[in-house]
Scaffold this motif. Structure first.
Motif, PDB file in Angstrom:
ATOM      1  N   ALA A 386       0.809  -1.223   0.000  1.00  0.00           N
ATOM      2  CA  ALA A 386       0.000   0.000   0.000  1.00  0.00           C
ATOM      3  C   ALA A 386       0.838   1.266   0.000  1.00  0.00           C
ATOM      4  O   ALA A 386       0.299   2.359  -0.209  1.00  0.00           O
ATOM      5  CB  ALA A 386      -0.929   0.003   1.216  1.00  0.00           C
ATOM      6  N   SER A 387       2.126   1.160   0.219  1.00  0.00           N
ATOM      7  CA  SER A 387       2.978   2.353   0.181  1.00  0.00           C
ATOM      8  C   SER A 387       3.535   2.605  -1.212  1.00  0.00           C
ATOM      9  O   SER A 387       4.396   3.462  -1.396  1.00  0.00           O
ATOM     10  CB  SER A 387       4.139   2.197   1.174  1.00  0.00           C
ATOM     11  OG  SER A 387       4.930   1.077   0.843  1.00  0.00           O
ATOM     12  N   TRP A 388       3.039   1.862  -2.174  1.00  0.00           N
ATOM     13  CA  TRP A 388       3.456   2.067  -3.563  1.00  0.00           C
ATOM     14  C   TRP A 388       3.207   3.526  -3.939  1.00  0.00           C
ATOM     15  O   TRP A 388       2.175   4.112  -3.566  1.00  0.00           O
ATOM     16  CB  TRP A 388       2.648   1.129  -4.465  1.00  0.00           C
ATOM     17  CG  TRP A 388       3.176   0.970  -5.839  1.00  0.00           C
ATOM     18  CD1 TRP A 388       4.447   0.664  -6.207  1.00  0.00           C
ATOM     19  CD2 TRP A 388       2.424   1.087  -7.050  1.00  0.00           C
ATOM     20  NE1 TRP A 388       4.556   0.579  -7.571  1.00  0.00           N
ATOM     21  CE2 TRP A 388       3.322   0.835  -8.116  1.00  0.00           C
ATOM     22  CE3 TRP A 388       1.098   1.386  -7.346  1.00  0.00           C
ATOM     23  CZ2 TRP A 388       2.925   0.880  -9.449  1.00  0.00           C
ATOM     24  CZ3 TRP A 388       0.696   1.410  -8.669  1.00  0.00           C
ATOM     25  CH2 TRP A 388       1.612   1.164  -9.714  1.00  0.00           C
ATOM     26  N   GLN A 391       1.749   8.413  -7.462  1.00  0.00           N
ATOM     27  CA  GLN A 391       1.649   8.824  -8.860  1.00  0.00           C
ATOM     28  C   GLN A 391       1.340   7.669  -9.800  1.00  0.00           C
ATOM     29  O   GLN A 391       0.980   7.866 -10.942  1.00  0.00           O
ATOM     30  CB  GLN A 391       2.937   9.524  -9.312  1.00  0.00           C
ATOM     31  CG  GLN A 391       4.182   8.652  -9.307  1.00  0.00           C
ATOM     32  CD  GLN A 391       4.949   8.782  -8.005  1.00  0.00           C
ATOM     33  OE1 GLN A 391       4.355   9.078  -6.972  1.00  0.00           O
ATOM     34  NE2 GLN A 391       6.258   8.561  -8.056  1.00  0.00           N
ATOM     35  N   HIS A 392       1.468   6.409  -9.289  1.00  0.00           N
ATOM     36  CA  HIS A 392       1.216   5.248 -10.141  1.00  0.00           C
ATOM     37  C   HIS A 392      -0.178   4.659  -9.954  1.00  0.00           C
ATOM     38  O   HIS A 392      -0.495   3.648 -10.535  1.00  0.00           O
ATOM     39  CB  HIS A 392       2.254   4.162  -9.858  1.00  0.00           C
ATOM     40  CG  HIS A 392       3.636   4.551 -10.258  1.00  0.00           C
ATOM     41  ND1 HIS A 392       4.020   4.740 -11.559  1.00  0.00           N
ATOM     42  CD2 HIS A 392       4.736   4.813  -9.505  1.00  0.00           C
ATOM     43  CE1 HIS A 392       5.301   5.091 -11.604  1.00  0.00           C
ATOM     44  NE2 HIS A 392       5.751   5.142 -10.377  1.00  0.00           N
ATOM     45  N   THR A 393      -0.989   5.260  -9.123  1.00  0.00           N
ATOM     46  CA  THR A 393      -2.318   4.704  -8.886  1.00  0.00           C
ATOM     47  C   THR A 393      -3.327   5.821  -8.690  1.00  0.00           C
ATOM     48  O   THR A 393      -2.989   6.929  -8.262  1.00  0.00           O
ATOM     49  CB  THR A 393      -2.320   3.785  -7.646  1.00  0.00           C
ATOM     50  OG1 THR A 393      -3.646   3.313  -7.431  1.00  0.00           O
ATOM     51  CG2 THR A 393      -1.848   4.512  -6.404  1.00  0.00           C
ATOM     52  N   SER A 394      -4.563   5.532  -9.009  1.00  0.00           N
ATOM     53  CA  SER A 394      -5.632   6.523  -8.840  1.00  0.00           C
ATOM     54  C   SER A 394      -6.147   6.567  -7.407  1.00  0.00           C
ATOM     55  O   SER A 394      -6.921   7.447  -7.055  1.00  0.00           O
ATOM     56  CB  SER A 394      -6.790   6.194  -9.796  1.00  0.00           C
ATOM     57  OG  SER A 394      -7.294   4.889  -9.522  1.00  0.00           O
ATOM     58  N   LEU A 395      -5.720   5.612  -6.576  1.00  0.00           N
ATOM     59  CA  LEU A 395      -6.179   5.570  -5.194  1.00  0.00           C
ATOM     60  C   LEU A 395      -5.348   6.503  -4.334  1.00  0.00           C
ATOM     61  O   LEU A 395      -4.120   6.529  -4.433  1.00  0.00           O
ATOM     62  CB  LEU A 395      -6.072   4.137  -4.639  1.00  0.00           C
ATOM     63  CG  LEU A 395      -6.907   3.064  -5.345  1.00  0.00           C
ATOM     64  CD1 LEU A 395      -6.544   1.697  -4.773  1.00  0.00           C
ATOM     65  CD2 LEU A 395      -8.380   3.338  -5.166  1.00  0.00           C
ATOM     66  N   SER A 396      -5.993   7.284  -3.483  1.00  0.00           N
ATOM     67  CA  SER A 396      -5.262   8.106  -2.532  1.00  0.00           C
ATOM     68  C   SER A 396      -4.727   7.213  -1.420  1.00  0.00           C
ATOM     69  O   SER A 396      -5.229   6.117  -1.188  1.00  0.00           O
ATOM     70  CB  SER A 396      -6.181   9.188  -1.947  1.00  0.00           C
ATOM     71  OG  SER A 396      -7.177   8.595  -1.136  1.00  0.00           O
ATOM     72  N   ARG A 397      -3.724   7.704  -0.706  1.00  0.00           N
ATOM     73  CA  ARG A 397      -3.105   6.885   0.332  1.00  0.00           C
ATOM     74  C   ARG A 397      -4.108   6.543   1.432  1.00  0.00           C
ATOM     75  O   ARG A 397      -4.048   5.481   2.040  1.00  0.00           O
ATOM     76  CB  ARG A 397      -1.903   7.627   0.914  1.00  0.00           C
ATOM     77  CG  ARG A 397      -1.018   6.754   1.756  1.00  0.00           C
ATOM     78  CD  ARG A 397       0.245   7.479   2.157  1.00  0.00           C
ATOM     79  NE  ARG A 397       1.080   7.784   1.010  1.00  0.00           N
ATOM     80  CZ  ARG A 397       1.921   6.915   0.456  1.00  0.00           C
ATOM     81  NH1 ARG A 397       2.025   5.704   0.949  1.00  0.00           N
ATOM     82  NH2 ARG A 397       2.644   7.246  -0.580  1.00  0.00           N
TER      83      ARG A 397
END
Length: 536
Positions: A386-388, A391-397
């Protein structure tokens, strides 16, 4: 500040065990309450746990009473699950481990390593009164007195025991799958041969213990009758898996070693005094009357298949590495479940048969790379990175979870939502914080670099073959345009390729584990050149 991802998850009826970085946590399966954690030990004990490094391998016995782990310090540790009492930590493994497994009676542990060997250890450590000596079959000494079961001539990637514990099935980086008797590993029952690339994952489905599922770098999964070595089915997967691969291999730096200096064929280099002092000379074209064989050569340092790539051109390509295989029973149908290293989805398909030789592949995308999964009945716990980077995912942290739960029903994945105490605890309450430096030590995607063979060495061989194919009359004219240095390199590449072709990697699989000990040291020296030592 971020958190450690969960690298292993084992769920039992009453307790759930997770590993995160160097730590182990035990939770109540029903309530999510924390039962024990190595992060809550007395300060001195916790510091010792952190100092040992991230946990590389972990395995529970069938009764869920004991946990075996090994971290970067290469110590084999056994814990009592309910209290995380450390029962033993005195045994040092000879090489970095790749897998650990208990036998069915939990009285013996089997450990495979990057040198290609499997050793067995009794549950209760036996004191070693004198330094163990390497026997005729062992490729290296074992400081803890482990008993050699078998050995491969390549990086051993995975192994499993048959349901009756009479056979042990092993896979390596050189495309081999071997079925041996246990514990008489020198007795070979069969080989499952047919992979073109490394094999990284094996699984015997409980619903069909006579079959073996294997996967690695090939574009297909293979299903075998493992006792006879007969290939039954192939399942094409690459076209559906590759779009979900988010991680690509980092560019290797000069001097890096896949096997951490521990694999067969690894090298140790020492610089010879005076290197670099010679003045550089302007390259001159080859004289017409000068003989190629008699000209002075500048011989570059030999390189083998373990030396890292140093390629800077173009973006890195996606690499397929099957990281885990499993299976589940859903009603009357059995399904294969798998993940790929660095991919953001998990995958499933029904077992192929004569009526359905090419089953449909089902996917579930999480948006972030999958690290592990654990199957409990028809439910699948999936741990995520989940710490990926955001900028590589549309999901917010804030909307990303470290563990998610799926249910497999009606030939599809369905996510289980709602209040689930165990998931809520894993995703919030019991996360352990980690600095960026601590998290980088996890090396979660190292298999993308370590397992694929070297492409640059293959290109060198192509270059040499092209040079050898030139007609005699053309060779002379071509050589005139080449410098002495370039021709010297071509000749040395040819010589190195010839030596490597006769090395351990060119030896076909045999029906025994004994290897004739090679020379202890091979040296190549040239004036002003480096000195290379090759470990046996």
């Amino acid at each position: 500040m971020t958190a450690y991802p969960y690298t292993h998850l084992f769920q039992g009826q009453f307790l759930t065990v997770v590993t995160c970085g160097p730590h182990i946590q035990v939770l109540d399966t029903a309530t999510g309450a924390l039962r024990a954690s190595t992060a809550n030990l007395p300060e001195g004990c916790t510091n010792a746990v952190i100092k040992s490094g991230p946990i590389l391998c972990a395995r529970l016995d069938d009764s869920f009473d004991y946990l075996a782990t090994s971290a970067e310090d290469k110590k084999l540790k056994i814990w009592k699950v309910s209290t995380l009492q450390l029962l033993s930590e005195s045994r040092e493994l000879p090489k970095r481990p790749t897998a650990i497994q208990f036998t069915s009676d939990a009285q013996t542990l089997l450990v495979s390593d990057k040198f290609g060997d499997i050793f067995s250890y009794p549950f209760t450590p036996v004191p070693v009164t004198e330094k163990p000596k390497k026997d005729a079959l062992s490729s290296h000494e074992n400081p803890s007195g482990g008993e050699l079961i078998l050995g491969h001539t390549s990086f051993l990637t995975d192994f499993c025991l048959s349901n009756d514990c009479q056979f042990i099935i092993t896979a390596d980086r050189d495309e081999h799958i071997r079925v041996s008797w246990y514990p008489q590993g020198y007795v070979i029952e069969s080989f499952c041969l047919g992979h073109k690339k490394f094999v990284s994952a094996l699984h015997i489905p409980p619903s069909s213990p006579i079959q073996l599922i294997s996967g690695g770098g090939d574009p297909v999964l293979k299903i075998w009758d493992w006792k006879s070595g007969r290939l039954q089915y192939e399942i094409p997967i690459v076209d559906l898996v590759e779009p979900f691969i988010k991680m690509t291999p980092p560019k290797r730096k000069k001097g890096e070693d896949d096997n951490d200096g521990e694999g067969r064929g690894s090298t140790k280099r020492r610089k010879k005094k005076g290197k670099g002092k010679a003045k550089s000379k302007e390259l001159e074209p080859l004289a017409e009357d000068e003989d190629i064989d008699e000209m002075p050569e500048e011989i570059p340092e030999p390189r083998d298949s373990a030396e890292p790539l140093n390629i800077d051109e173009g973006p890195p390509e996606k690499v397929l590495v099957i990281g885990q295989l499993g299976s589940l029973q859903n009603g009357s149908k059995a399904y294969i479940i798998w993940r790929a290293v660095g991919a953001s989805a998990i995958f499933a398909c029904s077992f192929p048969g004569s009526d359905n030789p090419s089953p449909r592949i089902i996917t579930f995308d999480f948006g972030t790379p999958v690290l592990n999964f654990s199957i409990v009945d028809a439910h699948i716990y999936v741990t995520l990175d989940a710490s990926w980077p955001e900028q590589h995912t549309s999901l917010s942290r804030d909307n990303r979870d470290w563990v998610r739960l799926l249910r497999f029903e009606s030939d599809r994945f369905a996510e289980v939502t709602g209040a689930i105490p165990l998931l809520d605890a894993l995703n919030s309450t019991h996360l352990l914080s980690a600095t960026t430096e601590e998290r980088s030590k996890l090396d979660l995607y190292s298999d993308l670099t370590a397992l694929p063979k070297r492409a640059d060495f293959e290109s060198n061989l192509v270059e040499q073959e092209a040079f050898e194919a030139l007609p005699e009359e053309d060779t002379a004219s071509t050589d005139k345009a080449k410098s002495k240095k370039a021709l010297g390199r071509l000749k040395s590449k040819k010589a190195v390729a010839k030596v490597m072709a006769s090395g351990p990697t060119a030896i076909p699989p045999t029906h025994g584990d004994a290897m004739e000990p090679g020379p202890k040291r091979v040296k190549q020296r040239g004036e002003g050149e480096e000195e290379m030592e090759t470990d046996p």
